[in-house]
Design a protein around this motif. Structure first.
Motif, short mmCIF file in Angstrom:
data_model
loop_
_atom_site.label_atom_id
_atom_site.label_comp_id
_atom_site.label_asym_id
_atom_site.label_seq_id
_atom_site.Cartn_x
_atom_site.Cartn_y
_atom_site.Cartn_z
N ASP A 195 0.84 -1.19 0.00
CA ASP A 195 0.00 0.00 0.00
C ASP A 195 0.88 1.25 0.00
OD1 ASP A 195 -2.13 -1.69 0.13
OD2 ASP A 195 -2.52 -1.41 2.26
N VAL A 196 0.75 2.06 -1.05
CA VAL A 196 1.47 3.33 -1.13
C VAL A 196 0.46 4.44 -1.39
CG1 VAL A 196 3.58 2.25 -1.99
CG2 VAL A 196 1.89 3.12 -3.61
N ILE A 197 0.87 5.66 -1.12
CA ILE A 197 0.03 6.85 -1.32
C ILE A 197 0.60 7.65 -2.48
CG2 ILE A 197 -0.84 8.98 -0.29
CD1 ILE A 197 -0.66 7.61 2.42
N VAL A 198 -0.25 7.99 -3.43
CA VAL A 198 0.15 8.80 -4.59
C VAL A 198 -0.63 10.10 -4.54
CG1 VAL A 198 0.34 8.92 -7.09
CG2 VAL A 198 0.65 6.73 -5.93
N VAL A 199 0.09 11.21 -4.54
CA VAL A 199 -0.52 12.54 -4.55
C VAL A 199 -0.06 13.24 -5.82
CG1 VAL A 199 -0.75 14.75 -3.37
CG2 VAL A 199 -0.55 12.64 -2.04
N ARG A 200 -1.01 13.65 -6.65
CA ARG A 200 -0.70 14.29 -7.92
C ARG A 200 -1.39 15.64 -7.99
NH1 ARG A 200 0.39 9.90 -12.37
NH2 ARG A 200 0.76 11.83 -13.50
N GLU A 201 -0.63 16.65 -8.37
CA GLU A 201 -1.18 17.99 -8.56
C GLU A 201 -1.33 18.34 -10.03
OE1 GLU A 201 1.33 20.62 -6.38
OE2 GLU A 201 0.51 20.01 -4.43
N ASP A 202 -1.30 17.32 -10.89
CA ASP A 202 -1.48 17.55 -12.32
C ASP A 202 -2.79 16.98 -12.82
OD1 ASP A 202 -0.82 14.91 -11.99
OD2 ASP A 202 0.43 14.79 -13.77
N GLY A 203 -3.69 16.60 -11.92
CA GLY A 203 -4.97 16.06 -12.33
C GLY A 203 -4.91 14.62 -12.77
N GLY A 204 -3.82 13.92 -12.51
CA GLY A 204 -3.76 12.51 -12.84
C GLY A 204 -3.05 12.20 -14.13
N GLY A 205 -2.31 13.18 -14.69
CA GLY A 205 -1.49 12.91 -15.85
C GLY A 205 -2.25 12.70 -17.14
N VAL A 260 9.77 13.46 -9.90
CA VAL A 260 8.95 12.69 -8.98
C VAL A 260 9.62 12.72 -7.62
CG1 VAL A 260 7.91 10.45 -8.48
CG2 VAL A 260 8.14 11.21 -10.85
N LYS A 261 8.84 13.03 -6.58
CA LYS A 261 9.35 13.03 -5.22
C LYS A 261 8.88 11.78 -4.49
CE LYS A 261 9.53 18.04 -4.53
NZ LYS A 261 9.05 19.16 -3.67
N ILE A 262 9.79 11.18 -3.73
CA ILE A 262 9.47 10.01 -2.93
C ILE A 262 9.73 10.34 -1.47
CG2 ILE A 262 9.84 7.56 -2.58
CD1 ILE A 262 8.79 8.25 -5.35
N LEU A 263 8.69 10.27 -0.65
CA LEU A 263 8.80 10.48 0.79
C LEU A 263 8.65 9.13 1.47
CD1 LEU A 263 7.58 13.21 -0.52
CD2 LEU A 263 7.09 13.83 1.86
N ARG A 264 9.71 8.68 2.11
CA ARG A 264 9.68 7.38 2.76
C ARG A 264 8.90 7.45 4.06
NH1 ARG A 264 11.06 4.21 -1.47
NH2 ARG A 264 13.00 4.93 -2.44
N GLU A 328 5.70 -0.16 2.20
CA GLU A 328 4.41 0.14 2.82
C GLU A 328 4.40 1.55 3.39
OE1 GLU A 328 0.56 -1.55 3.59
OE2 GLU A 328 2.33 -2.46 2.65
N GLY A 329 3.41 2.35 2.94
CA GLY A 329 3.24 3.70 3.46
C GLY A 329 4.03 4.77 2.77
#
Length: 468
Positions: A195-205, A260-264, A328-329
């Motif tokens: 389970d990962v979280i995806v946050v997009r500020e481009d409306g989903g590409g 792309v930013k990855i926050l662990r 996860e996360g």
């Protein structure tokens, strides 16, 4: 020559001299009017070149650090670097659901009863697995598989063939099944997910629907450029950056930055981020105590992995399998480029305009984008003309000077002066536009005077000549 002829010649000479004197007097009056009007117009507020001067530095003298970095030569990175290489054989881990069938044991059958056939399981429409056989048994968090009559088996890191052999050996070693009867069937009913979280500020590409799995929950933003995001379940060996992007709409669109930013989500990374922010707060408080010091900018967070999607030819992002593997996360963040805009003023139509993401924009391209050609004039320039609008729409000389107001450190500013005539002929004299720039188009003082002179001549001079 007789007396009559002499008198006629004298009268013609006198008439010519009178006409020349009258024209000269009119020209003197017109010149005086032009001179007076020019002096008057020099004090008018409409002459921005004289009353609102900008102290600019010619573009050829500006230090290199104040120019924008070119991006025309950047090329997309190889997206195969963002995905994991799947193994030849699926390796079992905690969270997998296996289909297990052991004749006589699972399910239990009396010795005199015929064996029951194993159940057949059909995967859902989103799964790529083939139909499976057996009763569903999940692999526990400790990596063990619980089966009847024997101790839990440690199956983490094993393939299906290895698990099948381990089950057969366990039942034969404990004298539960004979060797000829121990023929267990082991298949995969459902793969484990991350389970990962995806946050997009481009409306989903993009405008199309994303290819999501049935268990993914991804909410899209509205038309106001609000962020879209949610929980995405990635299958084992597909828990990488590329699959997370594909499941939520593809690569970042034009409204997003080319990274792309990855926050662990690990505790170690969270503690590193808190330490980084605490150190920055100390530096900021120390700078605020000194009235002459500049407030520091927030540097790059070392705990955040930034993956550029465009690089110079030959460069590589140098990503390891650990970098692109999502756990996860973890959070995948696509940041908006809404602030990458420039502003216009002066004789240009005022407004806010977005910068291109993947190619350079110089001063001539920016003027064309906002609706002002290289040789043409904007509607505001046509209305005002030179020197406060006294010339009206008669003025034909376009403005030839552009200022780029560019922000610098410590709330400073530098004004870059661009000679448009030189920029047209020399590509090296066309500075690139940066985010936050303000473009101000003005007439040169001589252009103001020439435009006014032309307008005054066509409005006052011709009328004066005709009326007299």
């Amino acid at each position: 020559m007789n007396t009559t002829s002499s008198n006629l010649v004298c009268r013609q000479q006198d008439a010519g001299q009178g006409l020349r004197a009258m024209v000269w007097q009119k020209l003197q009056r017109f010149g005086a009017a032009v001179a007076s009007a020019t002096l008057l117009a020099g004090s008018l507020t409409g002459c921005s070149a004289l009353t609102q001067p900008i102290d600019g530095i010619p573009a050829s003298r500006v230090p290199q650090q104040f120019f924008a970095e070119p991006k025309n030569d950047l090329v997309p990175v190889d997206i195969s670097l963002l995905t994991l290489e799947p193994p030849r054989e699926y390796v079992i881990g905690p969270g997998d659901i296996l289909g297990v069938y052991i004749e006589g044991v699972l399910p239990f059958n009396p010795p005199s009863a015929p064996p029951e056939p194993p159940p057949v399981n059909f995967p859902d429409a989103q799964s790529t697995l083939p139909p499976s056989i057996g009763y569903p048994i999940a692999v526990q968090e400790d990596g063990t598989l619980s089966l009847p009559l024997i101790e839990p088996l440690d199956v983490e890191g094993l393939t299906l063939d290895q698990i099948r052999d381990a089950i057969r050996d366990a039942y034969t070693d404990n004298d539960i099944l004979r060797t000829d009867k121990a023929r267990p069937i082991v298949t995969i009913i459902q793969e484990r997910t991350v389970d990962v979280i995806v946050v997009r500020e481009d409306g989903g590409g993009g405008n199309g629907l994303s290819r999501q799995s049935a268990s993914s929950v991804f909410l899209r933003g509205g038309t106001d450029r609000s962020a879209s995001g949610g929980l995405v379940k990635l299958k084992a060996y597909q828990n990488d950056i590329l699959h997370a992007l594909v499941e939520t709409g593809g690569l970042p669109g034009l409204n997003a930055k080319n990274e792309v930013k990855i926050l662990r989500a690990s505790t170690r990374n969270r503690e590193a981020r808190e330490e980084f922010l605490a150190e920055f707060r100390k530096q900021r408080l120390a700078a605020m105590a000194d009235p002459c010091a500049c407030p520091p900018k927030l540097p790059e967070d070392p705990s955040i992995l930034r993956i550029p999607l465009r690089l110079p030819p030959g460069d590589s992002p140098n990503l390891s399998p650990e970098d692109i593997t999502l756990k996860e996360g973890d959070i995948v963040y696509i940041e908006s480029r809404e602030t990458e805009v420039f502003y216009t003023g002066g004789l240009l139509p005022g407004g806010e305009f977005p910068l291109p993401r993947d190619y350079d924009l110089d001063v001539l391209g920016a003027m064309a984008m906002v609706g002002n050609g290289v040789y043409g004039q904007s509607s505001q320039a046509q209305r005002s003309g030179g020197l406060g609008g006294l010339g009206g729409a008669i003025a034909t000389i376009p403005p030839g000077r552009l200022f780029i107001l560019r922000k610098t450190g410590c709330n400073g500013q530098i004004a870059i002066e661009v000679d448009l005539a030189k920029a047209i002929n020399e590509p090296s004299s066309r500075p690139l536009i940066k985010a936050g720039d303000t473009l101000v188009l003005q007439y040169k003082p001589e252009e103001e005077i020439l435009n006014f002179g032309l307008g005054t001549f066509f409005t006052y001079g011709i009328r004066e000549l005709i009326s007299n």
